[in-house]
Design an enzyme around this catalytic site. Structure first.
Site, PDB file in Angstrom:
ATOM      1  N   TRP A 101       0.800  -1.159  -0.117  1.00  0.00           N
ATOM      2  CA  TRP A 101       0.205   0.173  -0.065  1.00  0.00           C
ATOM      3  C   TRP A 101       1.002   1.230   0.115  1.00  0.00           C
ATOM      4  O   TRP A 101       0.586   2.020  -0.616  1.00  0.00           O
ATOM      5  CB  TRP A 101      -1.063  -0.022   1.129  1.00  0.00           C
ATOM      6  CG  TRP A 101      -1.929  -1.107   1.084  1.00  0.00           C
ATOM      7  CD1 TRP A 101      -2.088  -2.091   1.875  1.00  0.00           C
ATOM      8  CD2 TRP A 101      -2.981  -1.260   0.051  1.00  0.00           C
ATOM      9  NE1 TRP A 101      -2.878  -2.919   1.807  1.00  0.00           N
ATOM     10  CE2 TRP A 101      -3.484  -2.628   0.455  1.00  0.00           C
ATOM     11  CE3 TRP A 101      -3.325  -0.771  -1.060  1.00  0.00           C
ATOM     12  CZ2 TRP A 101      -4.649  -3.257  -0.288  1.00  0.00           C
ATOM     13  CZ3 TRP A 101      -4.223  -1.278  -1.721  1.00  0.00           C
ATOM     14  CH2 TRP A 101      -5.056  -2.580  -1.376  1.00  0.00           C
ATOM     15  N   ASP A 168      -1.283   7.297   6.134  1.00  0.00           N
ATOM     16  CA  ASP A 168      -2.225   6.155   5.820  1.00  0.00           C
ATOM     17  C   ASP A 168      -2.648   5.408   6.795  1.00  0.00           C
ATOM     18  O   ASP A 168      -1.723   4.453   7.508  1.00  0.00           O
ATOM     19  CB  ASP A 168      -1.863   5.440   4.796  1.00  0.00           C
ATOM     20  CG  ASP A 168      -2.804   4.274   4.125  1.00  0.00           C
ATOM     21  OD1 ASP A 168      -3.830   3.857   5.099  1.00  0.00           O
ATOM     22  OD2 ASP A 168      -2.619   3.518   3.308  1.00  0.00           O
ATOM     23  N   LYS A 192     -11.814  -1.327   7.202  1.00  0.00           N
ATOM     24  CA  LYS A 192     -10.572  -2.258   8.128  1.00  0.00           C
ATOM     25  C   LYS A 192     -10.981  -1.922   9.645  1.00  0.00           C
ATOM     26  O   LYS A 192     -10.768  -2.943  10.229  1.00  0.00           O
ATOM     27  CB  LYS A 192      -9.265  -1.783   7.854  1.00  0.00           C
ATOM     28  CG  LYS A 192      -8.966  -1.812   6.416  1.00  0.00           C
ATOM     29  CD  LYS A 192      -8.260  -3.230   5.955  1.00  0.00           C
ATOM     30  CE  LYS A 192      -8.109  -3.120   4.392  1.00  0.00           C
ATOM     31  NZ  LYS A 192      -7.446  -2.272   3.829  1.00  0.00           N
TER      32      LYS A 192
HETATM   33  C1  LIG Z   1      -6.929  -1.891   2.332  1.00  0.00           C
HETATM   34  C2  LIG Z   1      -5.638  -0.694   2.529  1.00  0.00           C
HETATM   35  C3  LIG Z   1      -5.775   0.361   1.561  1.00  0.00           C
HETATM   36  C4  LIG Z   1      -6.435   0.239   0.183  1.00  0.00           C
HETATM   37  O1  LIG Z   1      -7.717   0.740   0.578  1.00  0.00           O
HETATM   38  P1  LIG Z   1      -9.049   0.779  -0.474  1.00  0.00           P
HETATM   39  O2  LIG Z   1      -9.895   1.512   0.610  1.00  0.00           O
HETATM   40  O3  LIG Z   1      -9.453  -0.571  -0.822  1.00  0.00           O
HETATM   41  O4  LIG Z   1      -8.475   1.884  -1.526  1.00  0.00           O
HETATM   42  C5  LIG Z   1      -4.461   1.111   1.803  1.00  0.00           C
HETATM   43  N1  LIG Z   1      -3.771   1.320   2.795  1.00  0.00           N
HETATM   44  C6  LIG Z   1      -3.958   0.447   3.760  1.00  0.00           C
HETATM   45  C7  LIG Z   1      -2.863   0.297   4.803  1.00  0.00           C
HETATM   46  C8  LIG Z   1      -4.813  -0.648   3.398  1.00  0.00           C
HETATM   47  O5  LIG Z   1      -4.855  -1.631   4.745  1.00  0.00           O
END
Ligand SMILES: *Cc1c(COP(=O)(O)O)cnc(C)c1O
Length: 355
Positions: A101, A168, A192
């Site tokens: 990511w 993030d 998540k």
């Molecule tokens: C799942 C995830 C993403 C991607 O998320 P989307 O909403 O599917 O674009 C980005 N960063 C991290 C740390 C993730 O766990």
């Protein structure tokens, strides 16, 4: 009986939230209408959005000057919106690469300007968090990923940053107490740790915006969404509503300090079994282990079918590791009860006994 749900995302949500959400789909606020068939501009939905935004501020203990937004496009669209809104024309940014990511975020920024990768753990399949790196003083911002969902690593001590600090937090927001004001911009896909797929929480410090000299397309400009309180266009009403309910659940139970304590217990219970049980090995560097996603391998693949049959029998769902790591990944997000981790640990012990 409900399964023990270790899914990495979309993932487990509190049972009472699911119940309230399902009721609102049929009859929202006693309107004799569904939540998903009324106007997002109705006062009933506007108050959902207002409450969601104020719960974010309260739970993260944000002072005045920070704006939470509920957007669409997932965390993946933020990989692009961040450089669009923060990287100056001809400017540059620093990225810490701790997983796929983080790498995808870095690649989006590279399409817009210069990127310095200050640390990168790709050499060991992202099984650790680089440390001791320096962030150049002339970058427009620094970007890191607090929890690496696929590899099961987590930043425990954030670097001191003199430039804009972006994180993030998709897979560990609201899971532990940290000083959220050390960041200028935080984003997290809801699916998540906060709600269903379909919305992304972005929290930005207002004063950092509007300084790049770039022409930003309307929908990609954070100021658009802040000025319209996340209602510039139709928001994903169901995802925002369920996220609001989950944040309300968190607040009513005692907030982040309450959940952090339980998250620590869950992680401790599972990691001590991974370390004790001679049949399994953890894949992440011990000091960088994530409290959200625990990755481990079965040492002898010959036992795979038997172990997986036992997992199935025990009602364990979503334990498969990501294909790039293999083995197993137990995602222990906020809504996963301690009892589910205990159920997994009991199976690991029984598997050892029978081997
Ligand atoms: C799942 C995830 C993403 C991607 O998320 P989307 O909403 O599917 O674009 C980005 N960063 C991290 C740390 C993730 O766990």
């Amino acid at each position: 009986m409900k399964k023990h749900n270790f899914s990495a995302g979309p993932c487990i949500l509190p049972q009472e939230v699911l119940k309230q959400a399902s009721e609102a789909v049929l009859n929202f606020d006693n309107l004799d209408l569904s939540l998903i068939e009324i106007s997002h501009r109705s006062k009933n939905f506007v108050s959902v959005m207002d409450e969601a935004i104020s719960l974010v501020k309260e739970l993260l203990q944000l002072p005045e000057g920070y704006s939470p937004m509920f957007l669409q496009g997932g965390a993946s669209l933020e990989f692009l919106m961040v450089p669009y809104n923060l990287m100056k024309q001809g400017g540059k940014a620093a990225y810490l690469e701790t997983g796929v990511w983080a790498k995808k975020a870095r690649q989006e920024a590279e399409a817009m300007g210069e990127v310095v990768v200050v640390g990168n753990s790709a050499d060991k399949n992202y099984s650790y968090i680089p440390k001791g790196y320096t962030i150049p003083s002339d970058v427009d911002y620094f970007h890191c990923t607090s929890n690496n969902t696929i590899y099961g690593t987590q930043i425990k001590a954030f670097p001191k940053v003199d430039t804009l600090n972006v994180c993030d937090m998709s897979s560990d927001i609201f899971s532990r107490q940290i000083d959220f004001t050390q960041f200028d911009l935080i984003y997290a896909g809801a699916q998540k740790n906060m709600g269903p797929a379909g919305t992304t929480l972005v929290v930005v410090k207002d004063e950092i915006l509007g300084k790049t000299g770039r022409q930003i397309p309307t929908m990609l400009d954070y100021t658009t969404h802040i000025s319209k309180e996340s209602m510039f266009n139709t928001p994903p009403v169901f995802a925002v509503y369920v996220s609001m309910l989950t944040l309300r659940w968190l607040k009513e139970n005692g907030g982040i300090s309450w959940i952090e304590n339980i998250n620590n217990q869950k992680a401790q219970l599972l990691y001590s079994e991974i370390d004790r049980n001679p049949l399994f090995t953890g894949t992440a560097e011990v000091e960088d282990r994530s409290n959200m996603n625990a990755c481990f391998l079965l040492n002898d693949e010959a036992g795979k079918d038997k172990f997986e049959a036992m997992l199935k029998e025990g009602g364990i769902n979503g334990l498969n590791g990501h294909r790039s790591v293999g083995g197993y990944r137990a995602s222990m997000y906020n809504a996963l009860p301690l009892e589910s981790v205990q159920a997994l640990v009991d199976i690991m012990r029984e598997f050892e006994r029978q081997s």
